[in-house]
Design a protein around this motif. Structure first.
Motif, PDB file in Angstrom:
ATOM      1  N   ALA A  14     -66.362  13.224  32.635  1.00  0.00           N
ATOM      2  CA  ALA A  14     -66.083  12.649  31.248  1.00  0.00           C
ATOM      3  C   ALA A  14     -67.002  11.554  30.828  1.00  0.00           C
ATOM      4  CB  ALA A  14     -64.723  12.083  31.569  1.00  0.00           C
ATOM      5  N   LEU A  15     -67.242  10.651  31.737  1.00  0.00           N
ATOM      6  CA  LEU A  15     -68.203   9.459  31.469  1.00  0.00           C
ATOM      7  C   LEU A  15     -69.561  10.059  31.023  1.00  0.00           C
ATOM      8  CD1 LEU A  15     -67.275   6.758  34.071  1.00  0.00           C
ATOM      9  CD2 LEU A  15     -66.465   6.996  31.788  1.00  0.00           C
ATOM     10  N   LYS A  16     -70.287  10.948  31.806  1.00  0.00           N
ATOM     11  CA  LYS A  16     -71.372  11.557  31.653  1.00  0.00           C
ATOM     12  C   LYS A  16     -71.708  12.332  30.325  1.00  0.00           C
ATOM     13  CE  LYS A  16     -74.781  14.597  33.453  1.00  0.00           C
ATOM     14  NZ  LYS A  16     -75.088  15.648  34.445  1.00  0.00           N
ATOM     15  N   VAL A  17     -70.689  13.174  30.005  1.00  0.00           N
ATOM     16  CA  VAL A  17     -70.687  13.860  28.571  1.00  0.00           C
ATOM     17  C   VAL A  17     -70.381  13.251  27.468  1.00  0.00           C
ATOM     18  CG1 VAL A  17     -69.223  15.540  27.351  1.00  0.00           C
ATOM     19  CG2 VAL A  17     -69.737  15.831  29.961  1.00  0.00           C
ATOM     20  N   SER A  18     -69.621  11.981  27.652  1.00  0.00           N
ATOM     21  CA  SER A  18     -69.438  11.248  26.485  1.00  0.00           C
ATOM     22  C   SER A  18     -70.561  10.090  26.382  1.00  0.00           C
ATOM     23  CB  SER A  18     -67.806  10.433  26.638  1.00  0.00           C
ATOM     24  OG  SER A  18     -67.857   9.905  27.795  1.00  0.00           O
ATOM     25  N   ARG A  19     -71.424  10.189  27.356  1.00  0.00           N
ATOM     26  CA  ARG A  19     -72.583   9.161  27.417  1.00  0.00           C
ATOM     27  C   ARG A  19     -72.192   7.504  27.551  1.00  0.00           C
ATOM     28  NH1 ARG A  19     -77.385  11.534  23.542  1.00  0.00           N
ATOM     29  NH2 ARG A  19     -77.217  13.446  24.596  1.00  0.00           N
ATOM     30  N   THR A  20     -70.823   7.448  28.177  1.00  0.00           N
ATOM     31  CA  THR A  20     -70.429   6.102  28.424  1.00  0.00           C
ATOM     32  C   THR A  20     -71.021   5.457  29.584  1.00  0.00           C
ATOM     33  OG1 THR A  20     -68.161   6.975  27.657  1.00  0.00           O
ATOM     34  CG2 THR A  20     -68.286   4.870  28.885  1.00  0.00           C
ATOM     35  N   LYS A  21     -71.482   4.022  29.296  1.00  0.00           N
ATOM     36  CA  LYS A  21     -71.994   3.300  30.453  1.00  0.00           C
ATOM     37  C   LYS A  21     -70.754   2.250  30.787  1.00  0.00           C
ATOM     38  CE  LYS A  21     -76.747   3.612  28.550  1.00  0.00           C
ATOM     39  NZ  LYS A  21     -77.869   2.604  27.949  1.00  0.00           N
ATOM     40  N   ILE A  22     -70.826   2.402  32.341  1.00  0.00           N
ATOM     41  CA  ILE A  22     -69.718   1.390  32.728  1.00  0.00           C
ATOM     42  C   ILE A  22     -70.586   0.259  33.455  1.00  0.00           C
ATOM     43  CG2 ILE A  22     -68.144   1.229  34.493  1.00  0.00           C
ATOM     44  CD1 ILE A  22     -67.220   2.892  32.309  1.00  0.00           C
ATOM     45  N   SER A  23     -70.081  -0.891  33.099  1.00  0.00           N
ATOM     46  CA  SER A  23     -70.839  -2.090  33.438  1.00  0.00           C
ATOM     47  C   SER A  23     -70.591  -2.788  35.039  1.00  0.00           C
ATOM     48  CB  SER A  23     -70.492  -3.363  32.465  1.00  0.00           C
ATOM     49  OG  SER A  23     -68.905  -3.607  32.545  1.00  0.00           O
ATOM     50  N   TYR A  24     -69.674  -1.922  35.688  1.00  0.00           N
ATOM     51  CA  TYR A  24     -69.423  -2.535  37.021  1.00  0.00           C
ATOM     52  C   TYR A  24     -69.257  -0.931  37.687  1.00  0.00           C
ATOM     53  CZ  TYR A  24     -64.901  -0.603  35.094  1.00  0.00           C
ATOM     54  OH  TYR A  24     -64.187   0.438  34.491  1.00  0.00           O
ATOM     55  N   SER A  25     -69.070  -1.342  39.143  1.00  0.00           N
ATOM     56  CA  SER A  25     -69.200  -0.122  40.094  1.00  0.00           C
ATOM     57  C   SER A  25     -68.122   0.379  40.281  1.00  0.00           C
ATOM     58  CB  SER A  25     -69.785  -0.645  41.387  1.00  0.00           C
ATOM     59  OG  SER A  25     -69.039  -1.590  41.793  1.00  0.00           O
ATOM     60  N   ILE A  26     -67.759   1.757  40.303  1.00  0.00           N
ATOM     61  CA  ILE A  26     -66.558   2.466  40.811  1.00  0.00           C
ATOM     62  C   ILE A  26     -66.634   3.005  42.032  1.00  0.00           C
ATOM     63  CG2 ILE A  26     -65.059   4.247  40.172  1.00  0.00           C
ATOM     64  CD1 ILE A  26     -65.791   3.805  37.169  1.00  0.00           C
ATOM     65  N   ARG A  27     -65.944   2.788  42.835  1.00  0.00           N
ATOM     66  CA  ARG A  27     -65.940   3.669  44.028  1.00  0.00           C
ATOM     67  C   ARG A  27     -64.823   4.456  44.357  1.00  0.00           C
ATOM     68  NH1 ARG A  27     -63.053   1.138  49.062  1.00  0.00           N
ATOM     69  NH2 ARG A  27     -63.743   2.358  50.931  1.00  0.00           N
ATOM     70  N   PHE A  28     -64.879   5.400  44.784  1.00  0.00           N
ATOM     71  CA  PHE A  28     -63.724   6.463  44.884  1.00  0.00           C
ATOM     72  C   PHE A  28     -63.523   7.102  46.349  1.00  0.00           C
ATOM     73  CE2 PHE A  28     -65.820   7.376  41.066  1.00  0.00           C
ATOM     74  CZ  PHE A  28     -64.671   7.998  40.200  1.00  0.00           C
ATOM     75  N   VAL A  29     -62.257   6.720  46.842  1.00  0.00           N
ATOM     76  CA  VAL A  29     -61.794   7.285  47.866  1.00  0.00           C
ATOM     77  C   VAL A  29     -61.001   8.498  47.976  1.00  0.00           C
ATOM     78  CG1 VAL A  29     -60.373   6.461  50.069  1.00  0.00           C
ATOM     79  CG2 VAL A  29     -61.687   4.857  48.578  1.00  0.00           C
ATOM     80  N   GLU A  30     -61.445   9.456  48.563  1.00  0.00           N
ATOM     81  CA  GLU A  30     -60.733  10.859  48.456  1.00  0.00           C
ATOM     82  C   GLU A  30     -59.688  10.727  49.372  1.00  0.00           C
ATOM     83  OE1 GLU A  30     -61.723  15.375  49.677  1.00  0.00           O
ATOM     84  OE2 GLU A  30     -63.147  14.483  48.239  1.00  0.00           O
ATOM     85  N   LEU A  31     -58.423  11.013  48.928  1.00  0.00           N
ATOM     86  CA  LEU A  31     -57.075  11.382  49.831  1.00  0.00           C
ATOM     87  C   LEU A  31     -57.117  12.839  50.396  1.00  0.00           C
ATOM     88  CD1 LEU A  31     -54.734   9.832  47.229  1.00  0.00           C
ATOM     89  CD2 LEU A  31     -55.885   8.687  49.338  1.00  0.00           C
ATOM     90  N   ALA A  32     -57.264  12.828  51.743  1.00  0.00           N
ATOM     91  CA  ALA A  32     -57.286  14.171  52.348  1.00  0.00           C
ATOM     92  C   ALA A  32     -55.963  14.382  53.145  1.00  0.00           C
ATOM     93  CB  ALA A  32     -58.535  14.348  52.674  1.00  0.00           C
TER      94      ALA A  32
END
Length: 312
Positions: A103-121
């Motif tokens: 969603a961020l890539k297609v909309s060319r949205t720039k985020i000014s901070y880091s996003i960390r993902f933790v996958e629930l398994a």
């Protein structure tokens, strides 16, 4: 510690209820806010509260249905305009990172901070941070869905000032050390052990959030002894077969969990559009017959969760 409901509806937004999101405010404890699910227009709901997006540091996603995640890209984008914000961690099922980054890539949205993902398994401890632990269990829904249990660490007992009075301990660092349970030496050579001047340890609070699921044994492991249980209540108590067919729960099933597992307060959430206005009271009334301390929550409701032993 406080809960604020940003969206309490199921499936689609309505004039009375937006779709799923609830904020756990830990401002006094951590100066942070944690979100549980981010349905469409959650950021619009936040505009009607005192919540600051820069305070949001963790987001927990129960499952990848749209009414629980469609608000994520917009909220993350808007957070970039809140000044110097820190990183954010998103906990969720497989696919949530792909959804957000696409969603961020297609909309060319720039985020000014880091996003960390933790996958629930799998079930277990997923987060440990400054005296708080978050556990998850897999629920029973049409797609992988997870519930969450937030556990606060115990707090030391209060310093027993009256018991200390005979020692004439001056105000300042010595009192602070005693309050921390440390040993101190007074000017006359007397040694005091802070552990002998503390009241009983106060157990931490527990908050459990259960979104879309059928009744399943894993809920009990999350709900046990919770101060507040937020539980989906998509269907009325006399619609158990319909709830089961659609992989959801009834208000009565939620109430049975609360009663069996020693919950203090049950919040009925994720309400079907068929229960608009006064009809919603049907869910609450049915649940109260099973578990009296039940409340049907609405958008923007706030639930204060006092320290144990300080309830008024």
């Amino acid at each position: 510690m406080e809960l604020q409901f940003l969206g309490t509806g199921a499936g689609q937004p309505s004039k009375q209820r937006n779709v799923s999101s609830v904020a756990l405010k830990l401002l006094d404890e951590l100066n942070e806010i944690w979100l549980f699910d981010v349905g469409e227009a959650t950021q619009h709901q936040i505009l009607r509260t005192n919540i600051k997006l820069r305070k949001v540091t963790k987001i927990f996603i129960s499952h990848n249905h749209g009414d629980h995640i469609f608000g994520l890209p917009g909220l993350l984008s808007t957070r970039s305009f809140q000044g110097d914000v820190g990183p954010i961690t998103i906990y969720g099922p497989s696919g949530i990172e792909e959804f957000v980054r696409t969603a961020l890539k297609v909309s060319r949205t720039k985020i000014s901070y880091s996003i960390r993902f933790v996958e629930l398994a799998k079930s277990g401890l997923i987060c440990e941070d400054k005296g708080f632990r978050v556990y998850t269990e897999q629920l029973d829904h049409r797609i992988p869905s997870f519930g969450f249990r937030v556990v606060e660490a115990s707090h030391p007992g209060e310093l027993l000032i009256d018991k200390l009075a005979q020692y004439n301990v001056p105000n300042g660092p010595l009192l602070g050390k005693l309050k921390n349970g440390e040993k101190v030496t007074l000017a006359d050579g007397t040694v005091l052990d802070g552990k002998n001047f503390l009241g009983p340890t106060k157990p931490g609070r527990i908050v459990t959030v259960i979104y879309d699921t059928r009744s399943t044994p894993s809920i009990a492991r999350l709900a046990k002894d919770a101060d507040v249980l937020v539980h989906e209540s998509t269907f009325a108590g006399d619609e158990q077969k319909l709830a089961h067919d659609y992989y959801h729960s009834t208000s009565v099933e939620a109430a049975k969990i609360a009663r069996k597992d020693n919950v203090k307060l049950l919040c009925l959430n994720h309400i079907s559009a068929r229960y608009m206005g006064a009809k919603g009271k049907k869910l609450e009334k049915q649940a109260k017959k099973v578990f009296s301390n039940t409340v049907l929550v609405n958008d923007f409701d706030q639930i204060n969760i006092p320290m144990k032993g300080s309830e008024k």
